[in-house]
Design a protein around this motif. Structure first.
Motif, mmCIF file in Angstrom:
data_model
loop_
_atom_site.group_PDB
_atom_site.id
_atom_site.type_symbol
_atom_site.label_atom_id
_atom_site.label_comp_id
_atom_site.label_asym_id
_atom_site.label_seq_id
_atom_site.Cartn_x
_atom_site.Cartn_y
_atom_site.Cartn_z
ATOM 1 N N GLY A 1 0.812 -1.220 0.000
ATOM 2 C CA GLY A 1 0.000 0.000 0.000
ATOM 3 C C GLY A 1 0.838 1.259 0.000
ATOM 4 O O GLY A 1 0.594 2.189 -0.761
ATOM 5 N N GLY A 2 1.872 1.305 0.857
ATOM 6 C CA GLY A 2 2.735 2.490 0.915
ATOM 7 C C GLY A 2 3.496 2.712 -0.369
ATOM 8 O O GLY A 2 3.653 3.841 -0.827
ATOM 9 N N GLU A 3 3.982 1.617 -0.980
ATOM 10 C CA GLU A 3 4.712 1.759 -2.241
ATOM 11 C C GLU A 3 3.784 2.193 -3.361
ATOM 12 O O GLU A 3 4.176 2.985 -4.227
ATOM 13 N N GLU A 4 2.533 1.700 -3.367
ATOM 14 C CA GLU A 4 1.554 2.172 -4.353
ATOM 15 C C GLU A 4 1.345 3.670 -4.201
ATOM 16 O O GLU A 4 1.318 4.405 -5.189
ATOM 17 N N GLN A 5 1.186 4.109 -2.963
ATOM 18 C CA GLN A 5 0.955 5.525 -2.702
ATOM 19 C C GLN A 5 2.148 6.368 -3.159
ATOM 20 O O GLN A 5 1.970 7.406 -3.803
ATOM 21 N N PHE A 6 3.333 5.910 -2.830
ATOM 22 C CA PHE A 6 4.535 6.657 -3.204
ATOM 23 C C PHE A 6 4.709 6.678 -4.719
ATOM 24 O O PHE A 6 5.024 7.728 -5.301
ATOM 25 N N LEU A 7 4.472 5.566 -5.371
ATOM 26 C CA LEU A 7 4.589 5.503 -6.832
ATOM 27 C C LEU A 7 3.569 6.417 -7.499
ATOM 28 O O LEU A 7 3.895 7.158 -8.429
ATOM 29 N N ALA A 8 2.328 6.405 -7.014
ATOM 30 C CA ALA A 8 1.299 7.289 -7.569
ATOM 31 C C ALA A 8 1.700 8.753 -7.398
ATOM 32 O O ALA A 8 1.528 9.568 -8.315
ATOM 33 N N ALA A 9 2.255 9.088 -6.238
ATOM 34 C CA ALA A 9 2.682 10.463 -5.991
ATOM 35 C C ALA A 9 3.828 10.849 -6.918
ATOM 36 O O ALA A 9 3.833 11.948 -7.497
ATOM 37 N N MET A 10 4.795 9.960 -7.077
ATOM 38 C CA MET A 10 5.929 10.246 -7.979
ATOM 39 C C MET A 10 5.430 10.437 -9.416
ATOM 40 O O MET A 10 5.828 11.393 -10.087
ATOM 41 N N VAL A 11 4.569 9.549 -9.875
ATOM 42 C CA VAL A 11 4.040 9.647 -11.243
ATOM 43 C C VAL A 11 3.318 10.974 -11.441
ATOM 44 O O VAL A 11 3.414 11.600 -12.497
ATOM 45 N N SER A 12 2.617 11.439 -10.402
ATOM 46 C CA SER A 12 1.818 12.660 -10.553
ATOM 47 C C SER A 12 2.655 13.904 -10.815
ATOM 48 O O SER A 12 2.154 14.873 -11.378
ATOM 49 N N PHE A 13 3.935 13.902 -10.454
ATOM 50 C CA PHE A 13 4.777 15.039 -10.785
ATOM 51 C C PHE A 13 4.988 15.130 -12.295
ATOM 52 O O PHE A 13 5.025 16.211 -12.855
ATOM 53 N N ASP A 14 5.140 13.998 -12.948
ATOM 54 C CA ASP A 14 5.348 13.956 -14.399
ATOM 55 C C ASP A 14 4.033 14.070 -15.152
ATOM 56 O O ASP A 14 3.928 14.784 -16.133
#
Length: 161
Positions: A94-107
């Motif tokens: 769950g935490g990695e999904e959240q972090f990945l979604a947040a990282m993707v949202s910058f791009d």
């Protein structure tokens, strides 16, 4: 009084600050202010890229490209790769999904939002960061503090079905 003598709250947007400056009769920015902005912009670029690389390393360099962590001199060389991200997204914690979604949202904010919708959490900044460890939270904070946009939006890298 010049603009530099005024105490204009930081929370005011640029247009409001410009209107205040114009109302005082000062129409141009002083040279030292311009140089300071240029220096801050370069520092922000360096800090954003360093934080971005830490996030890429945490999530896995194979999810970003076309460049590598060693060779990338610009964030565009380490954009999220849609096929790679989508292939691993559901299998992440769950935490990695959240972090990945947040990282993707910058791009790509639209794609980041779609990924966040698939995460079992509240859909807010707090909801997306609540389960993150200190390292991931620190990376996102540094990215937010130094984000100046991704430049001209080109959309996500193309999927090949």
């Amino acid at each position: 009084a010049s603009v530099s003598d005024l105490r204009i709250p930081d929370r005011l947007d640029r247009q409001t600050k410009q209107r205040v400056a114009e109302s005082t009769g000062e129409k141009t920015m002083r040279k030292d202010n311009v140089l300071n902005v240029m220096e801050q912009t370069e520092q922000k670029h360096v800090r954003f890229l360093a934080a971005w690389k830490r996030g890429v390393l945490f999530l896995g360099p194979e999810l970003f490209g076309p460049g590598s962590l060693k060779t990338a001199k610009d964030k565009n060389e380490l954009r999220p790769l849609p096929q790679a991200v989508e292939a691993v997204f559901a299998g992440e914690s769950g935490g990695e999904e959240q972090f990945l979604a947040a990282m993707v949202s910058f791009d790509d904010p639209g794609w980041g939002e779609k990924l966040a919708a698939r995460v079992d959490c509240l859909k807010s900044v707090c909801g997306l960061t609540y389960n993150l460890d200190h390292e991931c939270t620190a990376i996102l904070c540094e990215l937010l503090l130094n984000y100046e946009g991704w430049g001209e939006y080109r959309g996500p890298l193309a999927f090949s079905d």
